[in-house]
Design a protein around this motif. Structure first.
Motif, PDB file in Angstrom:
ATOM      1  N   LEU A 139      20.800 -81.455 -74.603  1.00 64.71           N
ATOM      2  CA  LEU A 139      20.472 -80.382 -75.547  1.00 64.71           C
ATOM      3  C   LEU A 139      19.534 -79.370 -74.906  1.00 64.71           C
ATOM      4  N   LEU A 140      18.554 -79.874 -74.136  1.00 63.27           N
ATOM      5  CA  LEU A 140      17.620 -78.977 -73.457  1.00 63.27           C
ATOM      6  C   LEU A 140      18.334 -78.099 -72.446  1.00 63.27           C
ATOM      7  N   GLY A 141      19.150 -78.725 -71.597  1.00 63.09           N
ATOM      8  CA  GLY A 141      19.865 -77.959 -70.575  1.00 63.09           C
ATOM      9  C   GLY A 141      20.812 -76.936 -71.181  1.00 63.09           C
ATOM     10  N   GLY A 142      21.562 -77.350 -72.192  1.00 62.32           N
ATOM     11  CA  GLY A 142      22.497 -76.424 -72.822  1.00 62.32           C
ATOM     12  C   GLY A 142      21.796 -75.287 -73.533  1.00 62.32           C
ATOM     13  N   GLY A 143      20.689 -75.592 -74.219  1.00 60.72           N
ATOM     14  CA  GLY A 143      19.956 -74.543 -74.921  1.00 60.72           C
ATOM     15  C   GLY A 143      19.355 -73.526 -73.977  1.00 60.72           C
ATOM     16  N   LEU A 144      18.765 -74.007 -72.878  1.00 62.93           N
ATOM     17  CA  LEU A 144      18.181 -73.074 -71.904  1.00 62.93           C
ATOM     18  C   LEU A 144      19.253 -72.209 -71.254  1.00 62.93           C
ATOM     19  N   ALA A 145      20.368 -72.829 -70.879  1.00 62.61           N
ATOM     20  CA  ALA A 145      21.441 -72.061 -70.234  1.00 62.61           C
ATOM     21  C   ALA A 145      21.979 -70.980 -71.163  1.00 62.61           C
ATOM     22  N   ALA A 146      22.084 -71.300 -72.450  1.00 64.23           N
ATOM     23  CA  ALA A 146      22.586 -70.316 -73.407  1.00 64.23           C
ATOM     24  C   ALA A 146      21.584 -69.197 -73.654  1.00 64.23           C
ATOM     25  N   LEU A 147      20.286 -69.530 -73.623  1.00 63.55           N
ATOM     26  CA  LEU A 147      19.257 -68.541 -73.931  1.00 63.55           C
ATOM     27  C   LEU A 147      18.943 -67.612 -72.764  1.00 63.55           C
ATOM     28  N   VAL A 148      18.779 -68.186 -71.566  1.00 67.02           N
ATOM     29  CA  VAL A 148      18.285 -67.380 -70.437  1.00 67.02           C
ATOM     30  C   VAL A 148      19.238 -67.337 -69.253  1.00 67.02           C
ATOM     31  N   GLY A 149      20.361 -68.026 -69.334  1.00 67.38           N
ATOM     32  CA  GLY A 149      21.302 -68.028 -68.224  1.00 67.38           C
ATOM     33  C   GLY A 149      21.070 -69.213 -67.298  1.00 67.38           C
ATOM     34  N   LEU A 150      22.077 -69.496 -66.470  1.00 62.46           N
ATOM     35  CA  LEU A 150      22.046 -70.692 -65.619  1.00 62.46           C
ATOM     36  C   LEU A 150      20.916 -70.643 -64.606  1.00 62.46           C
ATOM     37  N   ARG A 151      20.767 -69.542 -63.889  1.00 66.48           N
ATOM     38  CA  ARG A 151      19.770 -69.478 -62.818  1.00 66.48           C
ATOM     39  C   ARG A 151      18.349 -69.640 -63.374  1.00 66.48           C
ATOM     40  N   ALA A 152      18.026 -68.896 -64.424  1.00 67.40           N
ATOM     41  CA  ALA A 152      16.683 -68.999 -65.002  1.00 67.40           C
ATOM     42  C   ALA A 152      16.458 -70.376 -65.616  1.00 67.40           C
ATOM     43  N   ALA A 153      17.497 -70.943 -66.234  1.00 72.18           N
ATOM     44  CA  ALA A 153      17.356 -72.267 -66.835  1.00 72.18           C
ATOM     45  C   ALA A 153      17.087 -73.320 -65.768  1.00 72.18           C
ATOM     46  N   THR A 154      17.795 -73.221 -64.637  1.00 76.67           N
ATOM     47  CA  THR A 154      17.610 -74.188 -63.557  1.00 76.67           C
ATOM     48  C   THR A 154      16.207 -74.096 -62.975  1.00 76.67           C
ATOM     49  N   MET A 155      15.715 -72.895 -62.773  1.00 72.44           N
ATOM     50  CA  MET A 155      14.366 -72.736 -62.227  1.00 72.44           C
ATOM     51  C   MET A 155      13.309 -73.146 -63.234  1.00 72.44           C
ATOM     52  N   THR A 156      13.559 -72.901 -64.524  1.00 70.39           N
ATOM     53  CA  THR A 156      12.611 -73.334 -65.549  1.00 70.39           C
ATOM     54  C   THR A 156      12.452 -74.845 -65.534  1.00 70.39           C
ATOM     55  N   VAL A 157      13.572 -75.542 -65.465  1.00 67.31           N
ATOM     56  CA  VAL A 157      13.534 -77.000 -65.396  1.00 67.31           C
ATOM     57  C   VAL A 157      12.861 -77.451 -64.105  1.00 67.31           C
ATOM     58  N   GLY A 158      13.161 -76.768 -62.999  1.00 71.26           N
ATOM     59  CA  GLY A 158      12.558 -77.135 -61.718  1.00 71.26           C
ATOM     60  C   GLY A 158      11.045 -76.965 -61.703  1.00 71.26           C
ATOM     61  N   VAL A 159      10.560 -75.844 -62.254  1.00 68.46           N
ATOM     62  CA  VAL A 159       9.112 -75.609 -62.302  1.00 68.46           C
ATOM     63  C   VAL A 159       8.445 -76.638 -63.209  1.00 68.46           C
ATOM     64  N   ALA A 160       9.082 -76.940 -64.335  1.00 67.48           N
ATOM     65  CA  ALA A 160       8.529 -77.964 -65.227  1.00 67.48           C
ATOM     66  C   ALA A 160       8.451 -79.311 -64.517  1.00 67.48           C
ATOM     67  N   TYR A 161       9.481 -79.631 -63.766  1.00 63.49           N
ATOM     68  CA  TYR A 161       9.504 -80.892 -63.013  1.00 63.49           C
ATOM     69  C   TYR A 161       8.364 -80.926 -61.998  1.00 63.49           C
ATOM     70  N   PHE A 162       8.114 -79.804 -61.346  1.00 61.13           N
ATOM     71  CA  PHE A 162       7.047 -79.716 -60.342  1.00 61.13           C
ATOM     72  C   PHE A 162       5.687 -80.007 -60.971  1.00 61.13           C
ATOM     73  N   TRP A 163       5.419 -79.400 -62.127  1.00 63.19           N
ATOM     74  CA  TRP A 163       4.122 -79.611 -62.770  1.00 63.19           C
ATOM     75  C   TRP A 163       3.962 -81.040 -63.257  1.00 63.19           C
TER      76      TRP A 163
END
Length: 426
Positions: free
Chosen positions: A368-392
């Motif tokens: 649900l998180l991945g699908g919602g982010l991809a729909a809201l901000v697009g694949l590239r931004a969603a992937t980086m958002t998840v990546g930055v969250a993972y880093f923190w």
């Protein structure tokens, strides 16, 4: 092989068959639903019907493991799985297989598999003590088996389903559970599988189920290291699931790579991860745990997401994925050893089951998180958002005071008092 290490070997073989069978059902059941209904929605419903009882039953089954013994729970649960999974091909042969049966059967599969996995986990410190094997070695080997099952087992499962059909493949699944039950029944001595008579506080044998469950919860909540690990791993599992379930398949679709690219990406990571787990088994006992653990989560996170957020050459992607896979192989052996060492023997079942269930509790929401982010901000931004969250989240051990006890190892003699673990990270 010395006689004292036979329980370890028996548990390892049982785990290999159990994981292979699980991978088989994870492919066969969704494929069966798709061929019957053509509906992705019903496929998701059946999957949810299995996963929710799995998490709940694993959490609630902990006191039962402590009360009657891990070996008894593992053998009984796997034996029940033979009958439950075998019901699907029997219904197919009788011409009675319908979707209305698959939902409750899937729920039963999850409800039985949860306690079984929890019981096998509770046997890890027992066989380590029996064979005088360092916990890092045992958890490393078990981690390698899990990752091997995720690659070779999944590939073999797909081939079996393609060759003989989904219902017949589930008959093979039933056989794998029977083999797992047989190895634990014959290979793990009953006297060492668990010691329910060991108690703390109130008399454990006389304590009610509710009291045992509450005691496990209080112990977990009161151990700052376990709380930190549970929090960190549950969030990283959520983010990993967002990538695996949605962002990676969307990348493969949008770039024209095709569905085969998803399997290839996972395979490129999984192969080196097996080597990483075996390396951790060999040298993990001599490594500083907290620095290695933190570094592994950092490397396994943002580099992986970055290569999919930007246009990266395939050779560079393969190199990064191989490194990510190798370092990720260290995570579970380290986590396992730390957790096993912190839980007293008489609380192994209930605490490790609660711990694992909480670590898995956010996984159903990853898609649900991945699908919602991809729909809201697009694949590239969603992937980086998840990546930055993972880093923190990966930096949590450096800022939370609870992780200061992470590197403390008990004296060798204290290992016999019962400290334990489970496979936590995805």
């Amino acid at each position: 092989m010395t006689g004292s290490r036979k329980p370890f070997a028996a548990l390892a073989v049982a785990e290999a068959f159990s994981i292979s069978g699980t991978r088989l059902s994870q492919i066969a059941v969704p494929w069966l639903v798709l061929t019957m209904t053509g509906s992705a929605v019903w496929t998701g419903v059946v999957g949810f019907a299995e996963m929710l009882p799995y998490v709940v039953a694993k959490a609630l089954g902990g006191p039962i493991v402590d009360r009657i013994g891990a070996k008894a729970v593992a053998v009984t649960s796997d034996s029940c799985s033979v009958l439950i999974v075998g019901a699907i091909p029997l219904l197919q042969w009788a011409g009675m297989l319908q979707l209305v049966w698959l939902v409750p059967i899937s729920a039963l599969m999850g409800a039985v598999r949860g306690p079984s996995d929890g019981a096998k986990s509770a046997l890890v410190p027992v066989v380590a003590e029996q064979g005088a094997v360092p916990l890092e070695q045992v958890t490393g080997v078990m981690g390698a088996i899990e990752r091997l099952g995720g690659t070779v087992g999944a590939a073999a499962a797909g081939a079996v389903v393609a060759m003989i059909g989904a219902p017949q493949a589930l008959l093979v699944n039933a056989v794998t559970f029977a083999v797992a039950a047989a190895f634990i029944s014959r290979g793990v001595p009953s006297a060492t599988s668990q010691r329910p008579q060991e108690v703390s506080g109130q008399a454990g044998a006389e304590a009610s189920y509710r009291q045992q469950l509450v005691e496990g919860w209080h112990f977990l909540r009161g151990d700052a290291v376990l709380v930190g690990i549970t929090t960190m791993v549950s969030v990283t599992n959520l983010l990993d699931q967002a990538w695996t379930a949605v962002l990676l398949p969307v990348w493969a679709h949008d770039t024209g790579q095709g569905a085969g690219a998803v399997g290839l990406v996972l395979a490129v990571m999984a192969g080196p991860s097996i080597l990483g787990a075996l390396t951790a088994a060999a040298v993990g006992e001599r490594l500083p745990r907290l620095p290695i653990y933190t570094l592994c989560f950092v490397v396994a996170g943002i580099p992986r997401f970055s290569i999919f957020a930007f246009d990266t050459p395939m050779w560079a992607m393969a190199a990064v994925l191989a490194v990510v896979g190798f370092v990720s192989g260290f995570c579970n052996p380290i986590l396992g050893a730390v957790i096993f060492e912190r839980i007293p023997r008489h609380l192994v079942g209930r605490v490790s089951a609660l711990n694992t269930s909480l670590c898995w509790s956010l996984i159903p929401f990853g898609g649900l998180l991945g699908g919602g982010l991809a729909a809201l901000v697009g694949l590239r931004a969603a992937t980086m958002t998840v990546g930055v969250a993972y880093f923190w989240v990966a930096l949590m051990p450096l800022v939370r005071k609870s992780f200061r006890e992470f590197d403390k190892r008990p004296a060798t003699a204290s290992l016999s008092d019962g400290r334990t673990v489970h496979d936590l990270a995805v």
